[in-house]
Design an enzyme around this catalytic site. Structure first.
Site, PDB file in Angstrom:
ATOM      1  N   ARG A 156    -113.697 -10.287  86.096  1.00 32.08           N
ATOM      2  CA  ARG A 156    -113.112  -9.437  85.058  1.00 32.08           C
ATOM      3  C   ARG A 156    -112.647  -8.149  85.732  1.00 32.08           C
ATOM      4  NH1 ARG A 156    -118.070 -11.302  82.783  1.00 32.08           N
ATOM      5  NH2 ARG A 156    -117.770 -12.628  80.954  1.00 32.08           N
ATOM      6  N   LYS A 180    -121.112  -8.835  81.714  1.00 29.56           N
ATOM      7  CA  LYS A 180    -121.459  -8.362  80.378  1.00 29.56           C
ATOM      8  C   LYS A 180    -122.971  -8.358  80.189  1.00 29.56           C
ATOM      9  CE  LYS A 180    -117.203  -9.700  77.998  1.00 29.56           C
ATOM     10  NZ  LYS A 180    -116.615 -10.486  76.893  1.00 29.56           N
ATOM     11  N   HIS A 251    -106.482 -10.162  83.070  1.00 28.51           N
ATOM     12  CA  HIS A 251    -107.183 -11.388  82.674  1.00 28.51           C
ATOM     13  C   HIS A 251    -106.373 -12.640  83.026  1.00 28.51           C
ATOM     14  CE1 HIS A 251    -111.108 -11.032  80.988  1.00 28.51           C
ATOM     15  NE2 HIS A 251    -110.963 -12.058  80.182  1.00 28.51           N
ATOM     16  N   ARG A 254    -107.816 -14.123  86.088  1.00 29.50           N
ATOM     17  CA  ARG A 254    -109.097 -14.774  85.797  1.00 29.50           C
ATOM     18  C   ARG A 254    -108.867 -16.128  85.127  1.00 29.50           C
ATOM     19  NH1 ARG A 254    -114.678 -13.809  84.568  1.00 29.50           N
ATOM     20  NH2 ARG A 254    -115.280 -14.333  82.431  1.00 29.50           N
ATOM     21  N   HIS A 277    -119.862 -16.889  81.748  1.00 28.18           N
ATOM     22  CA  HIS A 277    -119.892 -17.170  80.315  1.00 28.18           C
ATOM     23  C   HIS A 277    -121.307 -17.546  79.883  1.00 28.18           C
ATOM     24  CE1 HIS A 277    -115.332 -18.292  80.227  1.00 28.18           C
ATOM     25  NE2 HIS A 277    -115.535 -17.000  80.162  1.00 28.18           N
ATOM     26  N   TYR A 286    -110.594 -23.934  78.531  1.00 23.38           N
ATOM     27  CA  TYR A 286    -109.712 -24.286  79.638  1.00 23.38           C
ATOM     28  C   TYR A 286    -109.378 -25.772  79.669  1.00 23.38           C
ATOM     29  CZ  TYR A 286    -110.737 -19.592  81.104  1.00 23.38           C
ATOM     30  OH  TYR A 286    -110.850 -18.226  81.117  1.00 23.38           O
TER      31      TYR A 286
END
Length: 307
Positions: A156, A180, A251, A254, A277, A286
């Protein structure tokens, strides 16, 4: 908080909430910003429409009326879903500290929505973009290393700009990332990424270091940590310079990383780990851009398709 002044008791509760999520929960800067914006909007609605002065007086009916208001004025399902998450977090905090007995937002239902990917770059477009920086300058060498690392490891933009020197292990070809919620993960770095990082550390970073420089990996001409906004502006410039017509954002690199990994046979769970994730369902988006590979695999391996 911006805008009209809220009743003091209500404002104090909100201030306590933001202190809690900023210092105690490890939320990202973007999450804190979104919570602040969403809760401010909610409370102003409740004060204006119902004269609410204390969080104890908020009911589920009040929140449903707020959702109806949002639906009429903000049709984006993803935005409404985020605002519901903000409300849940706020009222959960209020319950935990004993301000209210029940989290009145816990039964709010998020709208269904389909995730959409930004433009994924082709390999040809990626090659053009990665070759765009002028590597005869220290700034260009830095940008080339940043672009390569972002695509090589699927970082990110906040993770990329926040890296320190200790995060990079060139000998073992990996980067230690705090994503995150300050969750740590180890992500491999490709050979091209290693090469450009070595070039940056040897030839460019020493020229950018100043008395203001700390342990930040990627720094500006003044020796400070590069900001996300600065990197984004550079990325847009490079995309324009090489003639890319897609809406290229940080992004995009990414997403291109994940898509290209999947197209070349990488395991979805491995991609999930590298992207950081928490839920595999986030990574499964994806698969929507990899239908060609799935069909080819079916043609090749299904016994009834050879008849």
């Amino acid at each position: 908080m911006n805008g009209s002044k809220l009743p003091s008791e209500l404002q104090n509760t909100i201030d306590d909430f933001f202190v809690n999520i900023t210092l105690g929960r490890g939320y990202s800067e973007n999450t804190v910003y979104n919570y602040e914006h969403d809760i401010a909007q909610l409370m102003r609605f409740l004060v204006t429409q119902y004269g609410i002065c204390n969080v104890k007086n908020v009911t589920l009916e009040h929140l449903r009326a707020w959702l109806n208001f949002l639906s009429e004025n903000q049709p984006t399902a993803t935005t409404i879903a985020r605002k519901i998450a903000s409300a849940r977090a706020f009222f959960k905090f209020c319950k935990e500290r004993g301000t209210i007995k029940e989290n009145v937002a816990s039964s709010l239902i998020k709208p269904h929505y389909y995730r959409s990917l930004p433009d994924v770059l082709s390999m040809e477009e990626i090659e053009k973009l990665l070759a765009a920086p002028d590597v005869t300058t220290a700034m260009g060498i830095r940008d080339a290393a940043m672009l390569e690392l972002m695509y090589s490891s699927g970082l990110r933009i906040s993770e990329l700009c926040g890296l320190n020197m200790q995060a990079i292990d060139l000998e073992n070809s990996f980067v230690r990332v705090y994503g995150k919620g300050s969750k740590e993960r180890i992500v491999p770095i490709g050979h091209a990424g290693i090469s450009k990082l070595e070039s940056y550390l040897v030839s460019a970073r020493p020229k950018l270091v100043s008395q203001l420089t700390g342990s930040q990996l990627f720094i500006t001409i003044r020796g400070r940590e590069i900001s996300r906004k600065t990197f984004w502006l550079h990325l847009k410039k490079y995309a324009h310079n090489v003639g890319l017509t897609k809406n290229v954002k940080p992004h995009s690199l990414r997403h291109s990383f994940a898509t290209h990994m999947l197209e070349n046979g990488a395991d979805l769970r491995a991609i999930q780990e590298m992207l950081g994730h928490a839920n595999i369902s986030t990574t499964q988006i994806y698969t929507a851009v990899d239908q060609k590979r799935l069909i080819t695999g079916y043609r090749k391996f299904h016994p009834r398709d050879t008849l």
